[in-house]
Design an enzyme around this catalytic site. Sequence first.
Site, PDB file in Angstrom:
ATOM      1  N   GLU A 177      30.640 -92.750 -10.661  1.00 20.92           N
ATOM      2  CA  GLU A 177      30.586 -92.907 -12.118  1.00 20.92           C
ATOM      3  C   GLU A 177      29.705 -94.121 -12.376  1.00 20.92           C
ATOM      4  OE1 GLU A 177      31.926 -90.964 -14.374  1.00 20.92           O
ATOM      5  OE2 GLU A 177      33.446 -89.831 -13.292  1.00 20.92           O
ATOM      6  N   CYS A 183      29.856 -98.001 -20.530  1.00 18.54           N
ATOM      7  CA  CYS A 183      28.900 -97.122 -19.855  1.00 18.54           C
ATOM      8  C   CYS A 183      28.362 -96.099 -20.843  1.00 18.54           C
ATOM      9  CB  CYS A 183      29.548 -96.442 -18.667  1.00 18.54           C
ATOM     10  SG  CYS A 183      31.098 -95.651 -19.086  1.00 18.54           S
TER      11      CYS A 183
HETATM   12  P1  NAD Z   1      28.593-103.494 -10.591  1.00 15.93           P
HETATM   13  O1  NAD Z   1      27.846-102.358  -9.996  1.00 15.93           O
HETATM   14  O2  NAD Z   1      27.989-104.843 -10.521  1.00 15.93           O
HETATM   15  O3  NAD Z   1      30.044-103.627  -9.885  1.00 15.93           O
HETATM   16  C1  NAD Z   1      30.959-102.555  -9.932  1.00 15.93           C
HETATM   17  C2  NAD Z   1      31.905-102.651  -8.745  1.00 15.93           C
HETATM   18  O4  NAD Z   1      31.186-102.347  -7.549  1.00 15.93           O
HETATM   19  C3  NAD Z   1      32.510-104.040  -8.521  1.00 15.93           C
HETATM   20  O5  NAD Z   1      33.840-103.900  -8.131  1.00 15.93           O
HETATM   21  C4  NAD Z   1      31.661-104.609  -7.397  1.00 15.93           C
HETATM   22  O6  NAD Z   1      32.308-105.590  -6.628  1.00 15.93           O
HETATM   23  C5  NAD Z   1      31.416-103.367  -6.579  1.00 15.93           C
HETATM   24  N1  NAD Z   1      30.221-103.398  -5.729  1.00 15.93           N
HETATM   25  C6  NAD Z   1      29.001-103.855  -6.043  1.00 15.93           C
HETATM   26  N2  NAD Z   1      28.157-103.668  -5.010  1.00 15.93           N
HETATM   27  C7  NAD Z   1      28.866-103.069  -4.034  1.00 15.93           C
HETATM   28  C8  NAD Z   1      28.559-102.621  -2.718  1.00 15.93           C
HETATM   29  N3  NAD Z   1      27.337-102.775  -2.193  1.00 15.93           N
HETATM   30  N4  NAD Z   1      29.532-102.039  -1.993  1.00 15.93           N
HETATM   31  C9  NAD Z   1      30.764-101.884  -2.496  1.00 15.93           C
HETATM   32  N5  NAD Z   1      31.112-102.307  -3.722  1.00 15.93           N
HETATM   33  C10 NAD Z   1      30.178-102.880  -4.488  1.00 15.93           C
HETATM   34  O7  NAD Z   1      28.909-103.092 -12.124  1.00 15.93           O
HETATM   35  P2  NAD Z   1      29.564-103.953 -13.292  1.00 15.93           P
HETATM   36  O8  NAD Z   1      28.589-104.966 -13.775  1.00 15.93           O
HETATM   37  O9  NAD Z   1      30.932-104.383 -12.922  1.00 15.93           O
HETATM   38  O10 NAD Z   1      29.750-102.822 -14.421  1.00 15.93           O
HETATM   39  C11 NAD Z   1      28.736-102.392 -15.272  1.00 15.93           C
HETATM   40  C12 NAD Z   1      28.071-101.121 -14.777  1.00 15.93           C
HETATM   41  O11 NAD Z   1      29.045-100.116 -14.515  1.00 15.93           O
HETATM   42  C13 NAD Z   1      27.144-100.516 -15.815  1.00 15.93           C
HETATM   43  O12 NAD Z   1      26.007-100.013 -15.171  1.00 15.93           O
HETATM   44  C14 NAD Z   1      27.970 -99.401 -16.424  1.00 15.93           C
HETATM   45  O13 NAD Z   1      27.212 -98.385 -17.042  1.00 15.93           O
HETATM   46  C15 NAD Z   1      28.699 -98.911 -15.214  1.00 15.93           C
HETATM   47  N6  NAD Z   1      29.929 -98.192 -15.574  1.00 15.93           N
HETATM   48  C16 NAD Z   1      29.938 -96.818 -15.444  1.00 15.93           C
HETATM   49  C17 NAD Z   1      31.062 -96.097 -15.836  1.00 15.93           C
HETATM   50  C18 NAD Z   1      31.098 -94.596 -15.758  1.00 15.93           C
HETATM   51  O14 NAD Z   1      32.192 -94.034 -15.858  1.00 15.93           O
HETATM   52  N7  NAD Z   1      29.976 -93.903 -15.566  1.00 15.93           N
HETATM   53  C19 NAD Z   1      32.190 -96.772 -16.317  1.00 15.93           C
HETATM   54  C20 NAD Z   1      32.155 -98.170 -16.398  1.00 15.93           C
HETATM   55  C21 NAD Z   1      31.010 -98.858 -16.022  1.00 15.93           C
END
Ligand code: NAD
Length: 507
Positions: free
Chosen positions: A264, A298
């Site tokens: 997601e 998102c």
């Molecule tokens: P992010 O990608 O920085 O982090 C999200 C999660 O992934 C965190 O828990 C982080 O620690 C983890 N993470 C990051 N890199 C990783 C890796 N290499 N391996 C494993 N885990 C890793 O995102 P954010 O800033 O927390 O959230 C915003 C983003 O999330 C936006 O792009 C938004 O559109 C998206 N989002 C999507 C949905 C959806 O349902 N499509 C819902 C909410 C947020």
Amino acid sequence: MTHTVTEHFSEQLGLRARALLHGLGASVPEPGSLLARTPISGGTLLPLTADTPTEVDAAIGRAAVAFQSWRTVPAPVRAALVRRLAQLLVAHQGELAELVTLEAGKIGPEALGEVQEMIDVCEFAIGLSRQLYGVTMPSERPGHRLMETWHPLGVVGVISAFNFPVAVWAWNTAIALVCGDTVVWKPSETTPLTALACHTLLHRAAVDVGADPEVHQLIQGDATVGEALVDDSRVALLSATGSVRMGGVVAPRVAGRFGRCLLELGGNNAAIVAPSADLELAVRGIVFAAAGTAGQRCTTLRRLIVHSSIADRLVEQLAAAYGQLRVGNPLDEGVLVGPLISERAFTSMQKALSRAVDEGGEIICGGERIDLLGPDAYYVRPSVVRMPAQTELVREETFAPILYVLTYDDIDAAIALNNDVPQGLSSSIFTLDQREAERFLAGSDCGIANVNIGTSGAEIGGAFGGEKNTGGGRESGSDSWKAYMRRATNTVNYSTELPLAQGITFG
Ligand code: NAD
């Protein structure tokens, strides 16, 4: 606010966070290097300890062991755990929502709505526990029955983002638990306290109903902690919510060990406004979708594709509506737009705005920082920017409240613009012309396509997710549960013969 006043305010927020944790039954964690912060003031709420690789490994091990017995508990009995969780969420809705406000900066009504969404998905999962249907199909062989049955999958790893710190966990966990899976959750390092609160409530629910509390494990820390889940072959399904960048790292690694991924990821959502639209309704829908949650959903509306005959009028009305938006402390009543999550989010918004101007855009309103609660808090006025074309900048997701306005003359060109971005999460059209609406519903390439409402604010009953770089996953309602189970095709021979399929004779 002077520096000391801000520090004092941050201390008050920290004390409030402690009191909320206490009210939710969670013990205050050991202090360590993982800082729970609040975007309200930019200050620290509590220092926590991140999990070490050994602790993460042990947590996955406990979830794997717990799975062996949880999978054998009948699904409607498993639902008792989710029912109790829902009751606890109802009892603690206000406290948990306030913690969401403290950690993620959401305004009160949105934070309450997020907890409501958790309760809703629990109710959905409870009903689902009696509906994990397989199908039967006619066998080509006499005296044979052919059917599909669904079985628990294993350990589900959940990685979640900061902006829906509790709802996304509930979407995954409520469904995974009734499906017979156990869960290891790695929340965003930005929102560890809400995660601790949810874990505590679920643990308590398990104790109350006599279920094994080990069915849920919480591991805290940054991306490296998440990577341990990604690479562990005991994790049968990795459900990861976050940026496209994160998905790009995670997906190939899970695929490399033949695990399953449910992604997601980011969106870049558009709404088309046609000449027949009810403009008053459209303006309300657009402002909520574009400026709500300070543009940090998102599904936030990021691109407005307006028919050229009404563009000036609509932009004028939007500028007037944006002028009414109260930006401020999300704990205060009447505030509609809270802070950005971090300085990094603020910087990326400023960079995008200056790039927009370089690319011929005109800033209609917003973008400026408001100095409200000290130097470490980032409050901005949501911005509307008219763009001459869908440039590379517009095609990117900037996770901040910027609404780019583009114009169109032909509905097919508008739908093409909607689709001409790498992401494919949500989309909508405002029109009173049914032919146009149907053309849009068939033409949008997104996982979500709406008519006469904005792009955000989905209900849990539908499947949620998007196509292309958004990752293709579906969560929450409808038949999303199938991602959390293993399908087996069964052939049962109740005859005395052994006919082979395709009429093959053998020996
Ligand atoms: P992010 O990608 O920085 O982090 C999200 C999660 O992934 C965190 O828990 C982080 O620690 C983890 N993470 C990051 N890199 C990783 C890796 N290499 N391996 C494993 N885990 C890793 O995102 P954010 O800033 O927390 O959230 C915003 C983003 O999330 C936006 O792009 C938004 O559109 C998206 N989002 C999507 C949905 C959806 O349902 N499509 C819902 C909410 C947020």
